[in-house]
Design a protein around this motif. Sequence first.
Motif, PDB file in Angstrom:
ATOM      1  N   ASP A 140       0.898  -1.161   0.000  1.00  0.00           N
ATOM      2  CA  ASP A 140       0.000   0.000   0.000  1.00  0.00           C
ATOM      3  C   ASP A 140       0.936   1.211   0.000  1.00  0.00           C
ATOM      4  O   ASP A 140       1.172   1.826   1.027  1.00  0.00           O
ATOM      5  N   PRO A 141       1.509   1.520  -1.157  1.00  0.00           N
ATOM      6  CA  PRO A 141       2.641   2.452  -1.170  1.00  0.00           C
ATOM      7  C   PRO A 141       2.250   3.912  -1.038  1.00  0.00           C
ATOM      8  O   PRO A 141       1.100   4.291  -1.277  1.00  0.00           O
ATOM      9  N   ARG A 161      -5.726  -2.413   3.246  1.00  0.00           N
ATOM     10  CA  ARG A 161      -5.683  -3.863   3.232  1.00  0.00           C
ATOM     11  C   ARG A 161      -7.061  -4.476   3.440  1.00  0.00           C
ATOM     12  O   ARG A 161      -7.307  -5.597   3.051  1.00  0.00           O
ATOM     13  N   ASP A 162      -7.903  -3.716   4.113  1.00  0.00           N
ATOM     14  CA  ASP A 162      -9.221  -4.267   4.410  1.00  0.00           C
ATOM     15  C   ASP A 162     -10.126  -4.270   3.195  1.00  0.00           C
ATOM     16  O   ASP A 162     -11.236  -4.748   3.245  1.00  0.00           O
ATOM     17  N   LYS A 163      -9.630  -3.708   2.102  1.00  0.00           N
ATOM     18  CA  LYS A 163     -10.404  -3.707   0.852  1.00  0.00           C
ATOM     19  C   LYS A 163     -11.812  -3.173   1.061  1.00  0.00           C
ATOM     20  O   LYS A 163     -12.802  -3.828   0.765  1.00  0.00           O
ATOM     21  N   VAL A 164     -11.895  -1.991   1.576  1.00  0.00           N
ATOM     22  CA  VAL A 164     -13.222  -1.420   1.745  1.00  0.00           C
ATOM     23  C   VAL A 164     -13.759  -1.024   0.379  1.00  0.00           C
ATOM     24  O   VAL A 164     -12.997  -0.646  -0.499  1.00  0.00           O
ATOM     25  N   ASN A 222       1.695  -2.854 -10.954  1.00  0.00           N
ATOM     26  CA  ASN A 222       0.266  -3.088 -10.746  1.00  0.00           C
ATOM     27  C   ASN A 222      -0.197  -2.588  -9.383  1.00  0.00           C
ATOM     28  O   ASN A 222      -1.305  -2.075  -9.240  1.00  0.00           O
ATOM     29  N   THR A 223       0.660  -2.756  -8.400  1.00  0.00           N
ATOM     30  CA  THR A 223       0.323  -2.259  -7.066  1.00  0.00           C
ATOM     31  C   THR A 223       0.009  -0.763  -7.135  1.00  0.00           C
ATOM     32  O   THR A 223      -0.973  -0.291  -6.571  1.00  0.00           O
ATOM     33  N   VAL A 224       0.870  -0.049  -7.851  1.00  0.00           N
ATOM     34  CA  VAL A 224       0.707   1.400  -7.941  1.00  0.00           C
ATOM     35  C   VAL A 224      -0.518   1.752  -8.778  1.00  0.00           C
ATOM     36  O   VAL A 224      -1.337   2.589  -8.399  1.00  0.00           O
TER      37      VAL A 224
END
Lengths: 514, 538, 427
Positions: B379-380, C18-21, B428-430
């Motif tokens: 979660d950058p 991370r909780d993918k809300v 892809n994360t970004v």
Amino acid sequence: MTERFDAIVIGAGHNGLVCATLLAKARKRVLVLEANEQVGGAAVTRDFAEGFSVSTCAHLLYQLQPAVSKELGIEPRLAANDLATIALDTSGQHVRLAGDDVSGVGGADRTSYREFRKRMTRFADLLNGHLNAAPPRLGTSDRKDIFKLAKLGFDIRRLGREEMQEFLRLIGMNIYDELDERFESDLLKGALALDAVLGTHLGPRSPNTLMTYLYRLAGNHGRLSVPEGGMGDLTGMLAQAARTAGATVRVAKPVRRIVVNNGRVTGVETEDGESFESLTVISNADPKRTVLELVGARHVETGFAQRINRLRASGNAAKLHLALEGLPAIKGLEDADYGQRLVIAPDEHYVERAFNPAKYGEYSPEPVAEITFPSVHDPSLAPDGKHVLSATLQYTPYSLRSGWDGGARTAFLERVMKTLALYMPDLEGQIVARELLTPVDIEREFHITGGHWHHVELSLDQFMFVRPVSGAAQYAMPLDGLYLCGAGTHPGGGVSGAPGRNAARTILSREKSR
Amino acid sequence: MKTYDAIVVGAGHNGLTTAAFLARAGLDVVCVEKNDYIGGAAVSRQLYKDWWYSNCSYVCSLLRPEIYRALELHRHGLQVTPYGGSLTFMQNGDYFGSYHDHEVAYREMARFSRRDADAYKTYSADTMRQCRFIRDFLLRTAPDPASFKPKDLRGLMDIGRRFLEMGEDRMYETIRFWTMSVAEYLDEYFETDVIKAAMSGSGIIGTALGIHSPGTAYVLLHHKMGDVDGNVGTWGFARGGMGAVSKSIAGAFQAAGGELRTEAGCDKIIVKNGKVTGVGLENGEEIRARVVVSAMDVKRTFLNCMDRSDLPEKFYRRVENFKIRGSSGKLNIALDGLPTFPAIPKGSTLLHSDMHFIDSMERMERAYDDWKAGTWSKDPYVDMLIPTLNDPTMAPPGKHFMSCFVQYCPHKLEGRDWTEEDKQAFANTVIDQIANYSPDFKDLILHMEVRTPADIEAEIGITEGNIFHGELTMDQLLFNRPVPGYAQYRSPVAGLYLCGSSTHPGGGVMAAPGANAAREILLDLKRPNTVPDNFGDD
Amino acid sequence: MTDKDKVPSGRDEVPLARDKVPLARDKVPLARDKVPQGRLQTPFYPKLKRVDTLDKWHEWKGYTAADALYCEDMEYFAIRNATAVFDLTPMTKYRITGPDACDYLDRLVTRDMHKVAPGRVAYAVWCDDQGQVIDDGTIFHLRDGEYRLCSQERHLAWLEASAIGFDVTIRHETEEVAALAVQGPTSFSVLDKLGLDGLGDLKPFGLTHFDFEGAELMISRTGFTGDLGYELWIEPAKAEALWDALFEAGKLHGIRAIGTNALEMARIEAGFMAAYHEFLPADETVRTGRSRSPLELGLDWLVDFKKPNFNGRRALAEERRRGSAWRLVKLDIEGNKPAHNAYIFAKPKNNKSEIGFITSAHWSPVCKQNIALGTVRMPHGKPGDTVWVEIYYQREMHWNRMMAAAKVVDKPFWFPKRRSATPPGPY
């Protein structure tokens, strides 16, 4: 008719007692008021199960300033001296650190460790010279301040060009990088990383951890002893010294408030309604408790109250006490070594990983631990043939997101037992009783806000000139007659006696100059 | 064979700055660059059709105006346009924007907390005080506290005097500021998580530290001490991308008679009898000179381009221990059109600003934990900008260039090298993070360049691709940068100098290291100084 | 309030990525600005706009405020000759309530707040711990234990920090209260016509409440002009009605709306200081030595050292012992060239360095004096001293320079008897 004293010390912790004794020796009429039944503050020995007792918070003595024992004329009774630190390995390949030597590691590490120790103890000595006096104020024209500052500069210069450069480079650095640069052995790095972060809200990768490591070495180069009869024996001795010097020490006398009249301190009032008068009140309690609760923010100015209010003072260290049928088996550990200091910190990453959750108000699922079996040296702590395990555990944030009162305590204890079982597989079966003190318990029992063993976080931005807060680093608070003498002041926590001694000297010299 | 007065290795903005000032002093200077383009990490590159990417550095604030003016960079094509504001998207659909207009900015903050809105002015004043303190030292050589030379003693006294002038209380605040973490610093002023998160980014950009690491308050300063036209803390775009900065300095260099050689990578710095004699190029050619100035980072200079035997062992080891850590990556994206961000008000100036997607301090710090574990942040922290909204020269009309600075991104993944799959996953994360707030973003992507620290190292040559040529921690600042005792641009080898961001005052497109190095070199060569003095803040 | 407009509090727990809300994009159409862009309008703005002919406006704390509306001079003379109405809604206002409100304010400001009874108003300054002025303002003791603090700047961060250890509630209420200054010799007559019984008994720095069309109208006998005058405080919904009633009542008394420029002239004549002129809020100063203490601003009378504790007490006590660095002076300058931005010297010639500078200046039409406020280094500027002011003025492009003698005066330049007469006369 309320009783009058020259000075009242709130709290009979070791610093309060040191301060009281020195003042009494200077022919002051001193009263010490302790909230608990027992003197010693967080440095006490008490029962935690029938027949078992333990040093409740601090369990190892390594920082007591020689000047303190000398001036108070006390000789701590030690059950054991010069303990080695043994970094435990699950497979029994432990690493042993004793004095300047380390064994269980490669030859290169041994050499490096000697070099490292040499430099660190030298820097610690430099630091130590400045821990035993009030820090100078900056920017004043007072000759004493200027002299102290000049001395600090001179001491650093005197290290020689190269060592001085190293000192100025290392002081703000983290221990992790320094260890990485020097050593191969994971266990060695883990153990040293642990030393640097014990009692703090820092991980080995956090800058400033080299300074916290040096702080640990100041005084006695980190030489570890176990006081006979536990830490309470030492503080009992300090209380005796205080009484001998003429101070009155009263226990079970919690102070409700510090009385302020017309802009100055005039005495204290206890929970049971008794009042004592004194124009000098010295608090061994932490700064937050002293200023915000005992005095009340309204009696000081906003900026000061605000600085005190935002002091970082949340503890991360818990204490575990186990009453044992017998010593647990530890693979590869010789019988004679059960009396040493055992640490669980398999490598520096492990320590850092343990720290991570603390940033988010969670405890370490795999905690680090500093373990002693004090009963090995001192059979008086346990019934015949039985033993006591005393461990400091990190990280257990005071402000646990879920709170400590629910299931968190049991859950954490389970994690701890799991971690311990990796090294002591038969431990569970030996346990007769157990006690876990989280920072919340420590706060409750010893009245330390946040349950922090340094009272307020030990970090460069709360160190020396700015400890506990800027503008109040010389023990006197900006309220006439009010002083601090606890771990929250310069230089910080640990059973050193330095804050208490420095405070007493400051008070006496202020009086002289008046 | 010709002997130059000086060879500058590396045509980044600092190398070119040193070269330009030396050439202006009448020296015969050649600047050698390994790539076929100049600029180092201050470049604009045409990597896709008519798009120009500022593919490393992407905004400009720190460039010292004294240098800008002295080298007459405007004559050589440089134009810096200020832009304002920043925006943080929140997971609850809201956003926090920082507006250019003071009152609107106040209202926006007050929407979250009036107290925070009121505290902002004090925060600004306190931060500005620290900026003023440090700004004065940017165009100066750091004095050596271990030295007894009059120059160093004067320098130290000067620091002491400026420190004393602050008054007692502010001296303490300064000590605290320099040693605390950006999170703690912000905690002293603000209560709102998203406001703190939005402000804390500047405390970690380019470093391998988290917002809770002590020392990051200073890093915040490093991003605030610059200015555009005297407005301290303001950032700007270089028209045509960051390459315009290096190009204009190169123009000044060439106008002063300097020689620029590309595709001339330095293989070795040649030392004879303890004195530098020239440079061996990768193509086997040798260039001679009395002075060699390396704009490369300190590790690359001494560990890769020199014989260990030419250097004192202790120095060598200190260089080895210098910390240059890959902590950030980049995505450079060509867009078919302007992506929509439903959360942003239509027509809002916020679209022109830096955009961020992390709205809490915890997420900021957790991004760092991933890096410590040897991987990129899941979660950058992304600092995203669309420069083409301000600069029409970087993409065809209606098309856009998007620059995403991404933190944290390690140089190696749990100790191993990056694979193509890893890079794709990182990208892809970004992209997913941005697409969360822009439903049409993915469909607009025409081309994308993914740059991990390893890529930056391979292409630009910076060790671990660290944007600052070395961590900005206390142990590596001022007289400690890069190595205690060698913080004045000189090295243990006579005639060999450093002028890159590994030296004081550090990284960012500042050009101050280059200028300071030139001053010291000219002093040693007993040539008249061509480097301007500090304008000075009054 | 629709759900979409709901302002989230920053303190709410925000779930992690991370909780993918589910994200807002699924539900929310393109948003409008969450905060208004540009300047805000006070409730009196439509009224001001109606009388405005000059279209000269500036920003005042985010609001549109008039420099002048039709003629600066006429507006000024409305203050000194009839009744001037000035919209002071943008002033920052806080409501301070709770059992400790008095103690709290007493620790906050330098004067003794225990002496300020309900129904009274106190002019006050407050300092930081270094004894440097953060701001000045007026504190209205509305009712027992209920206060309004009114100041130029915003201070919630400081006010809340000061509340540690006190049982008080501090609420920002700038937008909830519309306020008008009604100032000038006929101001009482105008208000009297509104049928406000008993207003005549209101002494300077008194306040009282009336009913106005079912809303509470608070009137205080305060102002920034140094003349007879009042300030009116009412809920925004009744603002326009109040304006109308006021102007109806004032028709025959020369009532006029005025802009900031006219007020600024009156303020200097009264010798009142203003933030950013005579002092800079201490919590915004960057450079050491650029803030001022109340003693340096000539506010010794506001600093009550008999109080055991207040913010800045220790530093101010020390300053009193050691001596101040600066002195705020009122200057009566020879000639008629206003001394804007001028340096002050001790002697007319051969000056090595200045001793201070002018902070506010103008020609006073009512006193026929060339007046100024300035700040000079101690020990200069004792009342009665003569100092020299270096004035630059421009005439048809060319600049002229003159050294003008200036006498340091003790009293405000303008202090008419009517200012304090109770009951006020029917002028």
